[in-house]
Design a protein around this motif. Structure first.
Motif, PDB file in Angstrom:
ATOM      1  N   VAL A 137      66.121 -21.711 -34.682  1.00  0.00           N
ATOM      2  CA  VAL A 137      65.635 -20.888 -33.578  1.00  0.00           C
ATOM      3  C   VAL A 137      66.260 -21.429 -32.308  1.00  0.00           C
ATOM      4  O   VAL A 137      66.393 -22.644 -32.141  1.00  0.00           O
ATOM      5  CB  VAL A 137      64.088 -20.949 -33.509  1.00  0.00           C
ATOM      6  N   SER A 138      66.645 -20.535 -31.401  1.00  0.00           N
ATOM      7  CA  SER A 138      67.287 -21.002 -30.174  1.00  0.00           C
ATOM      8  C   SER A 138      66.719 -20.288 -28.951  1.00  0.00           C
ATOM      9  O   SER A 138      66.144 -19.204 -29.054  1.00  0.00           O
ATOM     10  CB  SER A 138      68.798 -20.775 -30.244  1.00  0.00           C
ATOM     11  N   LYS A 163      54.607 -22.315 -40.516  1.00  0.00           N
ATOM     12  CA  LYS A 163      53.551 -21.601 -41.243  1.00  0.00           C
ATOM     13  C   LYS A 163      54.091 -20.317 -41.871  1.00  0.00           C
ATOM     14  O   LYS A 163      53.859 -20.033 -43.037  1.00  0.00           O
ATOM     15  CB  LYS A 163      52.406 -21.280 -40.280  1.00  0.00           C
ATOM     16  N   GLU A 164      54.852 -19.561 -41.099  1.00  0.00           N
ATOM     17  CA  GLU A 164      55.395 -18.296 -41.613  1.00  0.00           C
ATOM     18  C   GLU A 164      56.457 -18.533 -42.678  1.00  0.00           C
ATOM     19  O   GLU A 164      56.495 -17.846 -43.705  1.00  0.00           O
ATOM     20  CB  GLU A 164      55.964 -17.451 -40.460  1.00  0.00           C
ATOM     21  N   ILE A 218      60.000 -23.559 -29.373  1.00  0.00           N
ATOM     22  CA  ILE A 218      58.927 -22.885 -30.102  1.00  0.00           C
ATOM     23  C   ILE A 218      58.037 -23.980 -30.686  1.00  0.00           C
ATOM     24  O   ILE A 218      58.507 -25.084 -30.949  1.00  0.00           O
ATOM     25  CB  ILE A 218      59.498 -21.979 -31.218  1.00  0.00           C
ATOM     26  N   ASP A 219      56.795 -23.669 -30.896  1.00  0.00           N
ATOM     27  CA  ASP A 219      55.906 -24.612 -31.568  1.00  0.00           C
ATOM     28  C   ASP A 219      56.277 -24.601 -33.054  1.00  0.00           C
ATOM     29  O   ASP A 219      56.196 -23.568 -33.709  1.00  0.00           O
ATOM     30  CB  ASP A 219      54.450 -24.197 -31.366  1.00  0.00           C
ATOM     31  N   ASP A 248      59.825 -23.298 -23.116  1.00  0.00           N
ATOM     32  CA  ASP A 248      58.593 -22.639 -22.679  1.00  0.00           C
ATOM     33  C   ASP A 248      57.780 -23.586 -21.789  1.00  0.00           C
ATOM     34  O   ASP A 248      58.217 -24.697 -21.473  1.00  0.00           O
ATOM     35  CB  ASP A 248      57.793 -22.133 -23.884  1.00  0.00           C
ATOM     36  N   GLU A 249      56.584 -23.161 -21.422  1.00  0.00           N
ATOM     37  CA  GLU A 249      55.748 -23.960 -20.522  1.00  0.00           C
ATOM     38  C   GLU A 249      55.337 -25.305 -21.132  1.00  0.00           C
ATOM     39  O   GLU A 249      54.975 -26.222 -20.415  1.00  0.00           O
ATOM     40  CB  GLU A 249      54.506 -23.175 -20.081  1.00  0.00           C
ATOM     41  N   GLY A 250      55.437 -25.423 -22.428  1.00  0.00           N
ATOM     42  CA  GLY A 250      55.137 -26.689 -23.096  1.00  0.00           C
ATOM     43  C   GLY A 250      56.372 -27.547 -23.329  1.00  0.00           C
ATOM     44  O   GLY A 250      56.314 -28.514 -24.087  1.00  0.00           O
TER      45      GLY A 250
END
Length: 134
Positions: free
Chosen positions: A37-38, A56-57, A49-50, A43-45
């Motif tokens: 994933v790119s 999970k998916e 991505i988490d 993000d704000e964290g």
């Protein structure tokens, strides 16, 4: 560009109907799926991505194929299919040829609707990998 990846694996059998080589025969693999994933920004964290969300998916998808016989629609005679089902074999039918290349695109298509996936790699063996990327 920031990139993160995670992976999952599953054990499953398949065959390639009418293939002129040994993969025509029923055989199994320890399939490994690596999702990348790119994002150009965090993000704000301070994450792309988490990992929990995509793991999970991906695990749910891998578990769907774990310990089954993967067959392409129409690749078995009706009698053969029914005999396997009557023996309580778990069969998962897909609408594509069950090659590593087609699985890479399948996982990409399924996951990219929810995540900014840019690359999927599917390993049939530790040395053989197929990649689908944008």
């Amino acid at each position: 560009m920031y990139r993160v990846s995670t992976q999952a694996s599953f054990d499953a059998a398949h065959f390639l109907k009418d293939y002129p080589g040994k993969c025509h025969n029923l055989h199994g693999h320890r399939w490994k799926v690596v999702i990348e994933v790119s994002s150009p920004e965090l993000d704000e964290g301070s994450m792309v991505i988490d990992f929990t969300d995509i793991k999970k998916e991906l695990k749910k998808m891998a578990d769907h194929f774990d310990h089954c016989l993967i067959i392409e629609e129409g690749s078995l005679k009706k009698e053969t299919y029914e005999a396997l089902v009557s023996e309580d074999f778990r069969i998962v039918t897909v609408n594509f040829r069950p090659t590593a290349e087609c699985f890479a695109k399948y996982f990409f298509d399924q996951l990219s609707s929810s995540f900014p996936v840019n690359k999927v790699q599917v390993y049939e063996t530790p040395n053989n990998v197929a990649t689908y990327e944008v």
